[in-house]
Motif scaffolding. Sequence first.
Motif, PDB file in Angstrom:
ATOM      1  N   THR A  90       0.996  -1.290   0.025  1.00 41.31           N
ATOM      2  CA  THR A  90       0.041  -0.252  -0.018  1.00 41.31           C
ATOM      3  C   THR A  90       0.815   1.195  -0.003  1.00 41.31           C
ATOM      4  O   THR A  90       0.545   2.240  -0.753  1.00 41.31           O
ATOM      5  N   ASP A  91       1.929   1.405   0.862  1.00 42.93           N
ATOM      6  CA  ASP A  91       2.877   2.458   0.875  1.00 42.93           C
ATOM      7  C   ASP A  91       3.622   2.639  -0.286  1.00 42.93           C
ATOM      8  O   ASP A  91       3.929   4.126  -0.714  1.00 42.93           O
ATOM      9  N   TYR A  92       4.266   1.650  -0.859  1.00 40.73           N
ATOM     10  CA  TYR A  92       5.131   1.827  -2.038  1.00 40.73           C
ATOM     11  C   TYR A  92       4.760   1.553  -3.217  1.00 40.73           C
ATOM     12  O   TYR A  92       5.421   1.727  -4.248  1.00 40.73           O
ATOM     13  N   GLY A  93       3.427   1.143  -3.314  1.00 39.34           N
ATOM     14  CA  GLY A  93       2.557   0.527  -4.450  1.00 39.34           C
ATOM     15  C   GLY A  93       3.468  -0.706  -5.095  1.00 39.34           C
ATOM     16  O   GLY A  93       3.512  -0.830  -6.288  1.00 39.34           O
ATOM     17  N   LEU A  94       3.979  -1.597  -4.269  1.00 38.66           N
ATOM     18  CA  LEU A  94       4.958  -2.572  -4.877  1.00 38.66           C
ATOM     19  C   LEU A  94       3.645  -3.839  -5.258  1.00 38.66           C
ATOM     20  O   LEU A  94       2.655  -4.156  -4.611  1.00 38.66           O
ATOM     21  N   GLN A 125      20.651   8.254  -3.732  1.00 42.73           N
ATOM     22  CA  GLN A 125      21.149   9.474  -4.645  1.00 42.73           C
ATOM     23  C   GLN A 125      21.170   8.880  -6.069  1.00 42.73           C
ATOM     24  O   GLN A 125      20.888   9.761  -6.926  1.00 42.73           O
ATOM     25  N   ILE A 126      21.454   7.565  -6.364  1.00 43.72           N
ATOM     26  CA  ILE A 126      21.362   7.268  -7.852  1.00 43.72           C
ATOM     27  C   ILE A 126      19.931   7.313  -8.218  1.00 43.72           C
ATOM     28  O   ILE A 126      19.525   7.998  -9.281  1.00 43.72           O
ATOM     29  N   VAL A 127      18.913   6.782  -7.368  1.00 48.55           N
ATOM     30  CA  VAL A 127      17.535   7.203  -7.663  1.00 48.55           C
ATOM     31  C   VAL A 127      17.087   8.348  -8.059  1.00 48.55           C
ATOM     32  O   VAL A 127      16.153   8.745  -8.841  1.00 48.55           O
ATOM     33  N   ASP A 128      17.623   9.153  -7.194  1.00 40.77           N
ATOM     34  CA  ASP A 128      17.365  10.809  -7.355  1.00 40.77           C
ATOM     35  C   ASP A 128      17.821  11.308  -8.709  1.00 40.77           C
ATOM     36  O   ASP A 128      17.210  12.063  -9.161  1.00 40.77           O
ATOM     37  N   LEU A 129      19.197  11.011  -8.947  1.00 41.79           N
ATOM     38  CA  LEU A 129      19.815  11.528 -10.235  1.00 41.79           C
ATOM     39  C   LEU A 129      18.931  10.991 -11.454  1.00 41.79           C
ATOM     40  O   LEU A 129      18.682  11.799 -12.328  1.00 41.79           O
ATOM     41  N   ILE A 130      18.290   9.975 -11.504  1.00 37.39           N
ATOM     42  CA  ILE A 130      17.650   9.378 -12.509  1.00 37.39           C
ATOM     43  C   ILE A 130      16.129  10.238 -12.534  1.00 37.39           C
ATOM     44  O   ILE A 130      15.798  10.648 -13.579  1.00 37.39           O
ATOM     45  N   ALA A 131      15.452  10.340 -11.390  1.00 33.40           N
ATOM     46  CA  ALA A 131      14.305  10.953 -11.090  1.00 33.40           C
ATOM     47  C   ALA A 131      14.470  12.575 -11.754  1.00 33.40           C
ATOM     48  O   ALA A 131      13.337  13.103 -12.389  1.00 33.40           O
ATOM     49  N   ALA A 184      13.672   3.913   0.045  1.00 33.09           N
ATOM     50  CA  ALA A 184      12.606   4.207  -0.562  1.00 33.09           C
ATOM     51  C   ALA A 184      11.851   5.414  -0.048  1.00 33.09           C
ATOM     52  O   ALA A 184      11.265   6.228  -0.616  1.00 33.09           O
ATOM     53  N   ARG A 185      12.304   5.713   1.190  1.00 32.96           N
ATOM     54  CA  ARG A 185      11.745   7.082   2.197  1.00 32.96           C
ATOM     55  C   ARG A 185      11.975   8.194   1.380  1.00 32.96           C
ATOM     56  O   ARG A 185      13.025   8.573   0.908  1.00 32.96           O
ATOM     57  N   GLY A 186      10.574   8.985   1.098  1.00 35.90           N
ATOM     58  CA  GLY A 186      10.704   9.992   0.099  1.00 35.90           C
ATOM     59  C   GLY A 186      10.947   9.849  -1.262  1.00 35.90           C
ATOM     60  O   GLY A 186      11.165  11.200  -1.808  1.00 35.90           O
ATOM     61  N   ARG A 187      10.898   8.846  -1.875  1.00 34.03           N
ATOM     62  CA  ARG A 187      11.229   8.455  -3.119  1.00 34.03           C
ATOM     63  C   ARG A 187      10.265   7.866  -3.863  1.00 34.03           C
ATOM     64  O   ARG A 187       9.141   7.285  -2.819  1.00 34.03           O
ATOM     65  N   ASP A 188      10.264   7.676  -5.043  1.00 36.60           N
ATOM     66  CA  ASP A 188       9.337   6.685  -5.634  1.00 36.60           C
ATOM     67  C   ASP A 188       9.648   5.302  -5.449  1.00 36.60           C
ATOM     68  O   ASP A 188      10.595   4.769  -5.713  1.00 36.60           O
ATOM     69  N   GLY A 189       8.829   4.570  -4.681  1.00 35.98           N
ATOM     70  CA  GLY A 189       8.779   3.274  -4.133  1.00 35.98           C
ATOM     71  C   GLY A 189       9.225   2.034  -5.177  1.00 35.98           C
ATOM     72  O   GLY A 189       9.803   1.411  -4.805  1.00 35.98           O
ATOM     73  N   LYS A 190       8.438   2.181  -6.347  1.00 39.75           N
ATOM     74  CA  LYS A 190       8.645   1.019  -7.413  1.00 39.75           C
ATOM     75  C   LYS A 190      10.127   1.455  -7.961  1.00 39.75           C
ATOM     76  O   LYS A 190      10.777   0.349  -8.206  1.00 39.75           O
ATOM     77  N   ALA A 191      10.458   2.596  -8.200  1.00 40.75           N
ATOM     78  CA  ALA A 191      11.895   2.813  -8.831  1.00 40.75           C
ATOM     79  C   ALA A 191      12.935   2.457  -7.658  1.00 40.75           C
ATOM     80  O   ALA A 191      13.923   1.675  -7.993  1.00 40.75           O
ATOM     81  N   ALA A 192      12.737   2.728  -6.312  1.00 39.55           N
ATOM     82  CA  ALA A 192      13.643   2.062  -5.370  1.00 39.55           C
ATOM     83  C   ALA A 192      13.435   0.648  -5.172  1.00 39.55           C
ATOM     84  O   ALA A 192      14.558  -0.146  -5.176  1.00 39.55           O
ATOM     85  N   ALA A 193      12.498  -0.114  -5.303  1.00 42.74           N
ATOM     86  CA  ALA A 193      12.423  -1.581  -5.315  1.00 42.74           C
ATOM     87  C   ALA A 193      13.305  -2.082  -6.363  1.00 42.74           C
ATOM     88  O   ALA A 193      13.824  -3.073  -6.338  1.00 42.74           O
ATOM     89  N   ASN A 194      12.897  -1.399  -7.522  1.00 42.52           N
ATOM     90  CA  ASN A 194      13.807  -2.097  -8.732  1.00 42.52           C
ATOM     91  C   ASN A 194      15.037  -1.897  -8.694  1.00 42.52           C
ATOM     92  O   ASN A 194      15.858  -3.123  -8.912  1.00 42.52           O
TER      93      ASN A 194
END
Length: 492
Positions: free
Chosen positions: A325-329, A390-396, A351-361
Amino acid sequence: MLESAKRVAEKKDWIKGATGDWEIVLGLEVHAQVLARSKLFSGASAEFGGAPNDHVSLVDAAMPGMLPVINEFCVEQAVRTGLGLKAQINKRSVFDRKNYFYPDLPQGYQISQYKQPVVGEGSVHLDVDGRAVEVGIERLHLEQDAGKSLHDQHPNMSFVDLNRSGCALMEIVSKPDLRSADEAKAYVTKLRQIMRYLGTCDGNMEQGSLRADVNVSVRRPGAEFGTRCEIKNVNSIRFMGQAIEYEARRQIGILEDGGSIDQETRLFDARKGETRSMRSKEEAHDYRYFPDPDLLPLEIDDAFIGHIKAALPELPDEKIARFMTDYGLTAYDAQVLTAERASADFFEQVARGRDGKAAANWVINELFGRLNKEGKTVETTPVSAAQLGQIVDLIAAGTISGKIAKDVFEIVWTEGGSPAEIVEARGMKQVTDTGAIEKAVDEIIAANPDKVEQVKAKPTMLGWFVGQVMKTTGGKANPQSVSDLLKAKLGI
Ligand code: ADP
Ligand code: MG
C-alpha cells in the motif's frame, strides 16, 4: 477433521498412481533452538560449537541432587514466538518428565511440556506460488535438548558430548494441513522467517538450531486420513522435500499393491535419497509422562505477556501488506524485500521520500542481484542505502539516464564515493540541451536517407533512430527528448 471444500477441489498437487489419484497429507513438528545465552534450566552457555563438554553444568550432566531452575528469558522467547504465530498464550503450563534411556540423556528423562504447553493454537499464512495457504498451529511447547553421541571418532568407542544437553527448544506442532512438499518447504521457510524477525531462533539448519520431524501419509482425495509415518530430524529444506516425495511414493506403492502402512518412525538417508525404518511408533504411555516434581507449574500473567506484545516488531505479513500500500509494490516484490528484516530496512531507507517502485527495482534488480553474485549481504554491501538513494534521485531528476545509472552504480560498487560527484566529475550528465541533441539528430537523418523513407511508412522504425542518436551521444542524451525531436523532424 475440518476440510475446506476449496482444498479438495485443488487437483494440482495430487499424485498420479497406477490406480488413480492420491493426495499427500503432512504435519510437521519443528524443533527450534531458543536464541538465548544460557540453557533452559541451567546457567551453562547455550552457544554453538566449543570443545566437547565445554558447556556443561552439573545440572546438564544430571549429577545427583542438582535442581533445575527455569530460565525466564527462554519463557519470554517462547511467548514471543507464540504471539508471532498469532497463537493463544496459556497462562499456566506444566513441565513433565518424558522417560527414556539413551546415552546422550544422562537424566534418564527429558523435561518437556506435554498436556499443558505454554502456547496453544495459532496459524501461519503461506504464499505457495501465488496461492494462499493457511496452516493451523496445534501448539508450541518448551523442552530440553539432548546431548550428542559421537560414533566416528574411534574404531571401537563412542563418546558423548553434552554441550547441547539442556539447551532450550521450542517444539512447534502443525495441524495436518499441508498437502505437498512445496507447501511444507514454504511452511518451514515462513516459520524460520518469523522467528528471525522476532529474534527467538537463528534458524540455522546446518548447525541444528532448526530441525523438522515430518509426518507423512497419503489418501484418496476427499477420503479419511491415512496412517502416517514420521521422518525424524530432517535438517535441510531441500532434504525435507526429497524425503516427502520419496516417502509418499513408497506409501502409494504399498497401498496400490493391496498392502497397508505400518505406523513407524523413519530416517531420511540423504546420500541415497531414501527413507528407512528406524523403529515402530512409540506411544505417549511408553514414556510414562508425569509432572516434574522439581519444577513448579509455569505461571505467567497479563503484564508479562503485555510487555512482550508491546515490544513485538512488525512481522513479515504486515510488512508485505504495508509495502504494497505505501510503496505501490507487487506482492512478489514485497515478499522478496521482506525475506529478511535487514533487507526490508535497507529498502525503506532507499525508498523513504522517493518513488517506491523505482527504489524497489534498484534494490532488487541491481543491488540484490550483485550481492548474490558476490556472496555478500545488505550487512556487507559496498553500496549504502544513501548512495543507492542518490542514484535513484539522479535518474528522477533527469540528470542521468537509467543506462548511465548502471555505470554509476558500478563505480560506486568498486570505488565508493558520492554518485552526484561521480556524475559531475566524469561528465556523465544526461544531455537535455536540445542544441546538442538536435545536431546529433540532424546528422543521423542526413546520413540515412533510405531509412528516412522507411520510417515514414513504418513508424515503429523510430526506435532505430533513437538508438543511433543514443549511440553517438554516448548514452547521455535524454531518450524522451531524442524521440520528440525525431518525430518533429521526420514529420511523424
Ligand atoms: P506424536 O507426538 O505422537 O507424533 P501428535 O498428535 O503430536 O503425535 O502429531 C504429530 C504430528 O503429526 C502433527 O504435526 C500432526 O499434524 C501430524 N499428523 C497427525 N495425523 C496425521 C496424518 N494422518 N498424516 C500426516 N500427518 C499427521
Ligand atoms: Mg511426534
